[in-house]
Scaffold this active site. Structure first.
Site, PDB file in Angstrom:
ATOM      1  N   ASP A  82      54.637  14.346  43.943  1.00 58.14           N
ATOM      2  CA  ASP A  82      53.289  14.656  43.490  1.00 58.14           C
ATOM      3  C   ASP A  82      52.439  13.391  43.462  1.00 58.14           C
ATOM      4  OD1 ASP A  82      51.233  16.257  42.468  1.00 58.14           O
ATOM      5  OD2 ASP A  82      51.833  15.921  40.385  1.00 58.14           O
ATOM      6  N   HIS A  83      51.281  13.439  44.086  1.00 55.10           N
ATOM      7  CA  HIS A  83      50.319  12.327  44.077  1.00 55.10           C
ATOM      8  C   HIS A  83      50.944  11.003  44.518  1.00 55.10           C
ATOM      9  CE1 HIS A  83      46.792  14.374  42.449  1.00 55.10           C
ATOM     10  NE2 HIS A  83      47.623  15.048  41.681  1.00 55.10           N
ATOM     11  N   HIS A 180      42.776  16.780  35.687  1.00 58.66           N
ATOM     12  CA  HIS A 180      44.091  16.476  35.144  1.00 58.66           C
ATOM     13  C   HIS A 180      43.980  16.267  33.635  1.00 58.66           C
ATOM     14  CE1 HIS A 180      44.918  15.020  39.415  1.00 58.66           C
ATOM     15  NE2 HIS A 180      45.714  16.047  39.218  1.00 58.66           N
ATOM     16  N   GLY A 181      45.000  16.710  32.905  1.00 57.66           N
ATOM     17  CA  GLY A 181      44.972  16.618  31.452  1.00 57.66           C
ATOM     18  C   GLY A 181      44.461  17.910  30.845  1.00 57.66           C
ATOM     19  N   GLY A 209      45.613  20.564  38.036  1.00 57.96           N
ATOM     20  CA  GLY A 209      44.898  20.570  36.765  1.00 57.96           C
ATOM     21  C   GLY A 209      44.860  21.916  36.084  1.00 57.96           C
ATOM     22  N   ALA A 210      45.967  22.681  36.159  1.00 59.60           N
ATOM     23  CA  ALA A 210      45.973  24.030  35.580  1.00 59.60           C
ATOM     24  C   ALA A 210      46.300  24.053  34.094  1.00 59.60           C
ATOM     25  CB  ALA A 210      46.961  24.921  36.334  1.00 59.60           C
ATOM     26  N   SER A 211      46.728  22.928  33.523  1.00 54.77           N
ATOM     27  CA  SER A 211      47.055  22.907  32.095  1.00 54.77           C
ATOM     28  C   SER A 211      45.835  23.259  31.257  1.00 54.77           C
ATOM     29  CB  SER A 211      47.566  21.521  31.678  1.00 54.77           C
ATOM     30  OG  SER A 211      48.842  21.274  32.210  1.00 54.77           O
ATOM     31  N   VAL A 231      51.255  22.356  36.957  1.00 55.17           N
ATOM     32  CA  VAL A 231      51.180  22.256  35.499  1.00 55.17           C
ATOM     33  C   VAL A 231      51.984  21.043  35.057  1.00 55.17           C
ATOM     34  CG1 VAL A 231      51.654  23.377  33.296  1.00 55.17           C
ATOM     35  CG2 VAL A 231      50.935  24.749  35.258  1.00 55.17           C
ATOM     36  N   THR A 233      50.491  18.448  31.995  1.00 44.86           N
ATOM     37  CA  THR A 233      50.141  18.033  30.633  1.00 44.86           C
ATOM     38  C   THR A 233      50.536  19.063  29.589  1.00 44.86           C
ATOM     39  OG1 THR A 233      48.272  16.786  31.531  1.00 44.86           O
ATOM     40  CG2 THR A 233      48.252  17.232  29.170  1.00 44.86           C
TER      41      THR A 233
END
Length: 284
Positions: A82-83, A180-181, A209-211, A231, A233
């Site tokens: 990831d990233h 993100h977060g 950034g689904a959190s 998912v 954070t």
């Protein structure tokens, strides 16, 4: 073979109208939780790790433990980079057995992003390794990398079509208003933009950034072509909050076999919820 590419997994999700969750893990316990829960729910699974996670836990350790768990539960899974931003880093991990990667050149100008991503695709496809790339930038914090909201950019649909055609990627991470977060206020996702991208791009789309997103937003994104939901954070918060609470109630606790259990259970509830929202339960 239990460590697999995510390509067929996401294509199946695209055709059937659900999404595959990609859960970021950090250690033995978080890896156990996501594999055990996915196996219980018979859900396809992508285990994701940032460069920081692989540095912390060890590349060989993650691959070995994930492989053992996958065999134990008869659950083929993808270990996903990831990233990641370095071709050399990706090459070394692919040679060690990874078959799903994300190359993140979203901070570069368009032409540089294309060139970097194409070089990764050319290498990875020789080893049956799927490649995800991002066009546009999400705000927030990921693996200690901070992107200020003013620097976040939405994905341009026309550019997305060109980007996919020129790079040959297997999935595209889109920027439509997520970050993100966790969110300080409810985000406003640009579903019209997502629909435009879907009309122009035929490969699986990825939502980072689904959190903390409303479940209705995730479901709508899936209906518009999102096939992978990231998912991170939300899992960390559930795990760490339960751990803190345990020590508040048991200040003399010193046995990780005991104090890790409520943390794992709290994280498991989040994993179960995400699998349910993604519509992938029973899709193995």
């Amino acid at each position: 073979m239990f460590i697999i590419s995510s390509k067929n997994m996401l294509q199946k999700a695209q055709h059937a109208g659900y999404a595959v969750p990609a859960f970021n893990i950090h250690n033995l316990e978080t890896l156990q939780v996501v594999v055990e829960t996915a196996a219980e729910m018979r859900s396809p699974l992508i285990v994701a790790g940032t460069p920081g996670t692989f540095s912390y836990a060890g590349m060989g350790n993650i691959v070995a433990i994930a492989g053992d768990l996958a065999r134990e539960y008869n659950l083929p899974l993808a270990i996903h980079l990831d990233h990641h931003e370095s071709l050399a880093d990706i090459e070394s991990k692919v040679m060690a057995g990874i078959r799903s990667v994300m190359i993140d050149g979203s901070h570069f100008p368009f032409e540089e992003n294309v060139a970097l991503v194409k070089s990764v695709v050319d290498f990875c496809h020789r080893y049956d390794t799927s490649v995800e790339a991002e066009l546009g930038r999400l705000g927030g914090i990921e693996d200690d990398l901070v992107v200020d909201s003013k620097d976040a950019l939405y994905t341009n649909p026309q550019q997305a079509r060109e980007f996919v055609a020129r790079t040959g990627i297997d999935s595209l991470a889109v920027a439509i208003g997520t970050a993100h977060g966790m969110y300080a206020a409810e985000p406003k996702l640009d579903f019209e933009r997502l629909a435009e991208i879907r009309a122009l791009v035929d490969i699986p789309l990825v939502l980072h950034g689904a959190s903390g997103l409303p479940e209705s937003d995730i479901r709508q994104a899936i209906s518009l072509g999102v096939c992978k939901v990231n998912v991170a954070t939300e899992l960390k918060i559930a795990f760490s909050d339960a751990l803190k609470e345990y020590f508040l109630q048991n200040p003399k606790a010193n046995d990780p076999r005991h104090y890790m259990q409520p943390a794992k259970q709290a994280m498991k509830e989040v994993v179960r919820k995400v699998i349910h929202v993604c519509g992938c339960e029973g899709q193995l």
